[in-house]
Write a protein that holds these residues in place. Structure first.
Motif, PDB file in Angstrom:
ATOM      1  N   SER A 168       0.862  -1.177   0.000  1.00 53.04           N
ATOM      2  CA  SER A 168       0.000   0.000   0.000  1.00 53.04           C
ATOM      3  C   SER A 168       0.893   1.219   0.000  1.00 53.04           C
ATOM      4  O   SER A 168       1.573   1.491   0.969  1.00 53.04           O
ATOM      5  CB  SER A 168      -0.897   0.047   1.238  1.00 53.04           C
ATOM      6  N   ALA A 212       1.032   3.887  -0.424  1.00 55.59           N
ATOM      7  CA  ALA A 212       0.290   4.830   0.319  1.00 55.59           C
ATOM      8  C   ALA A 212       0.613   5.818  -0.318  1.00 55.59           C
ATOM      9  O   ALA A 212       0.578   5.611  -1.390  1.00 55.59           O
ATOM     10  CB  ALA A 212      -0.032   4.396   1.668  1.00 55.59           C
ATOM     11  N   ASP A 244       0.731  -0.362   5.806  1.00 58.90           N
ATOM     12  CA  ASP A 244      -0.579  -0.982   5.951  1.00 58.90           C
ATOM     13  C   ASP A 244      -0.931  -0.958   7.431  1.00 58.90           C
ATOM     14  O   ASP A 244      -0.031  -0.966   8.290  1.00 58.90           O
ATOM     15  CB  ASP A 244      -0.588  -2.411   5.427  1.00 58.90           C
ATOM     16  N   TRP A 292      -9.556   0.797   5.440  1.00 56.99           N
ATOM     17  CA  TRP A 292      -8.402  -0.095   5.591  1.00 56.99           C
ATOM     18  C   TRP A 292      -8.801  -1.547   5.325  1.00 56.99           C
ATOM     19  O   TRP A 292      -7.985  -2.373   4.931  1.00 56.99           O
ATOM     20  CB  TRP A 292      -7.820   0.015   7.001  1.00 56.99           C
ATOM     21  N   ARG A 331     -10.990  -2.311   0.296  1.00 56.67           N
ATOM     22  CA  ARG A 331     -10.206  -1.605  -0.725  1.00 56.67           C
ATOM     23  C   ARG A 331     -11.062  -1.493  -1.988  1.00 56.67           C
ATOM     24  O   ARG A 331     -10.763  -2.049  -3.040  1.00 56.67           O
ATOM     25  CB  ARG A 331      -8.899  -2.347  -0.991  1.00 56.67           C
ATOM     26  N   HIS A 342      -3.946   4.432   1.064  1.00 54.23           N
ATOM     27  CA  HIS A 342      -4.610   3.454   0.208  1.00 54.23           C
ATOM     28  C   HIS A 342      -5.079   4.114  -1.086  1.00 54.23           C
ATOM     29  O   HIS A 342      -5.892   5.058  -1.052  1.00 54.23           O
ATOM     30  CB  HIS A 342      -5.819   2.847   0.925  1.00 54.23           C
ATOM     31  N   THR A 351      -7.252   3.151  -3.172  1.00 59.05           N
ATOM     32  CA  THR A 351      -8.705   3.066  -3.309  1.00 59.05           C
ATOM     33  C   THR A 351      -9.412   4.141  -2.488  1.00 59.05           C
ATOM     34  O   THR A 351     -10.478   4.633  -2.879  1.00 59.05           O
ATOM     35  CB  THR A 351      -9.193   1.676  -2.876  1.00 59.05           C
ATOM     36  N   SER A 352      -8.836   4.506  -1.355  1.00 57.37           N
ATOM     37  CA  SER A 352      -9.435   5.571  -0.546  1.00 57.37           C
ATOM     38  C   SER A 352      -9.305   6.918  -1.248  1.00 57.37           C
ATOM     39  O   SER A 352     -10.244   7.714  -1.268  1.00 57.37           O
ATOM     40  CB  SER A 352      -8.760   5.627   0.830  1.00 57.37           C
TER      41      SER A 352
END
Length: 477
Positions: A3, A5, A62, A418, A421, A446, A448-449
């Protein structure tokens, strides 16, 4: 999983070797001092490495916010050292899988969390060294262990810690370690003999080797390897004159680059353009009156992450939305430019600890260190110290509050991003749960966030919401 991030010790100088017995501290997390305290004239610590100088660095993050399964992991991904990153990933994935198997879903809230944090030992010339510290509260003892990972840019190869020692010198090297450990308080002779008897397991036993600033070698043995777990870990330090004849060719280069770092790191990776850092600038202070209009505070934990945080800043700028970023100190150190960009764009930068431990399991001194070190990094990046902190896992008590002047911030809308996803699911979680003056929990580590943000901004804007920082929301209620 990718991730985008230690403690007070007593030094015993014996000829050219000295040993430090490091006792466990109950929490299993590092003491407030960044390095174990060592007494005596020969003590030396490792050099500080500025991770922001490593071109193309990404931090693999993560975490879980689930109280019955709390974990946070972090390790670096450096261009050119993919083999080393793969080795760290394999080990960390195994730790997370084991933790989930032993701890998660049991219904027990008494055990501690899993925490894997990182620190650079050297990033210079063609040598890269990283220390991973693991605290696993699901097992016996204090659960703390350490491992070092090395990359040889000259040969383009990942090196185990024992690779610093020449093959033909390993018997002499381990014999010297064993001699100095024998008879020390807490060392069990049977444990000691068994640990060193099988040469095929040397690499597992001696997996934490690093150089000190003066060229000596520091060897840490995890608790339970040469004595009962309660005895804690042991550090044996060898001075430069003793260790140098035993080093491999790579070990000598790693020693030199630690003693006399060059101006940069070159592992032969293709040169790739760095992701652009957003340059959005807030035109003025936010004058939104939350008594008169519907306000909501979006908060993003665990960053900054490259390139996700930069993408998020661009999304927020399109809607003139302000947010609060609760940043993790070790990520601030790696990407201060993203934290500066957050502040410049009018967002609030808060404190989320240095490496995401459960603060309620720490001593007051450790809490102060976790938050203080992170606040220092934030101020260095932005010129302004934070006033807010978000306790990892939302775990806060009177002891934690008394250990800091920062104000704690929790949330009332949990997207569980979290766990899920899925950008559409995350966006809908915010849209369906949003209420006036809500504080929303998300994570900018993330992808996807981050991808969910445009949809939730678009929808909530049409519903009349204004996006403000936590401090602004508090001040105008």
């Amino acid at each position: 999983m990718r991730s985008h991030a230690l403690l007070p010790s007593t030094l015993l100088l014996l000829g050219s070797l000295f040993l430090t017995a490091a006792c466990a501290n109950g929490s299993g997390l590092p003491d407030p001092a960044p390095e174990p305290v060592q007494a005596g004239p020969s003590s030396s610590t490792s050099r500080t490495v500025d991770p922001s100088k490593i071109k193309g660095l990404e931090i693999v993050n993560d975490s879980s916010e689930q109280s019955s399964c709390p974990f946070a992991i972090s390790y670096p991904d450096v261009p050119g050292a993919e083999a080393m990153t793969a080795a760290m990933k394999k080990d960390v994935d195994r730790l997370v899988a084991s933790f989930r198997s032993n701890r998660c879903g049991t219904g027990s809230l008494s055990a501690g969390e899993l925490n894997v944090s990182h620190r650079f030992l050297v990033a210079s010339g063609d040598v890269l060294g990283v220390l991973l510290t693991t605290v696993d509260g699901s097992g016996a003892g204090n659960g703390q262990s350490t491992s070092t990972y090395w990359y040889d840019g000259e040969d383009g190869a990942y090196r185990h810690a024992l690779g610093l020692i020449a093959d033909g010198s390993r018997d002499a090297f381990t014999a010297a370690l064993k001699k100095q450990l024998r008879g020390r308080e807490g060392v069990d002779p049977t444990y000691l003999d068994d640990a060193f008897a099988d040469t095929t397991h040397r690499a597992d036993l001696l997996d934490d080797l690093s150089f000190t600033a003066d060229g000596g070698l520091r060897v840490q043995l995890d608790s339970g390897t040469v004595g009962a777990s309660a005895a804690g870990s042991y550090v044996v330090s060898l001075d430069k004159a003793t260790i140098t004849p035993w080093l491999s060719s790579f070990g000598r280069r790693a020693q030199k680059q630690t003693e006399q770092p060059s101006s940069g790191l070159d592992l032969g990776a293709p040169s790739t353009p760095s992701a652009a850092v957003p340059t959005h600038t807030a035109s003025a202070d936010d004058d939104t009156d939350c008594k008169r209009v519907k306000c909501i505070a979006l908060t993003f934990d665990d960053g900054p992450a490259a390139p996700e945080t930069a993408t998020l800043l661009n999304h927020l700028a399109r809607y003139r939305a302000r947010a609060t970023f609760f940043t993790v100190g070790q990520n601030v150190a790696a990407h201060p430019e993203l934290v500066r960009a957050e502040a410049k764009a009018g967002h609030e930068v808060g404190n989320h600890s240095w490496n995401h431990p459960d603060l309620t399991k720490l001593t007051p001194e450790q809490v102060a260190y976790q938050l203080g070190r992170t606040s220092t990094a934030i101020k260095a990046a932005t010129g302004k110290a934070p006033t807010l902190f978000r306790p990892p896992y939302g775990a806060v008590n009177a002891k934690v509050k008394a250990s800091t002047t920062l104000s704690p911030v929790l949330w009332d809308v949990d997207t569980e991003d979290w766990k899920y996803r899925d950008s559409a699911k995350v966006a809908q979680a915010v849209i369906s749960k949003a209420r006036r003056n809500s504080v929303v929990l998300m994570h900018d580590i993330h992808p996807t966030s981050v991808a969910a943000v445009p949809e939730l901004l678009r929808t909530l804007t049409t519903e009349g919401f204004h996006f403000v920082t936590v401090s602004h929301l508090r001040a105008t209620l």
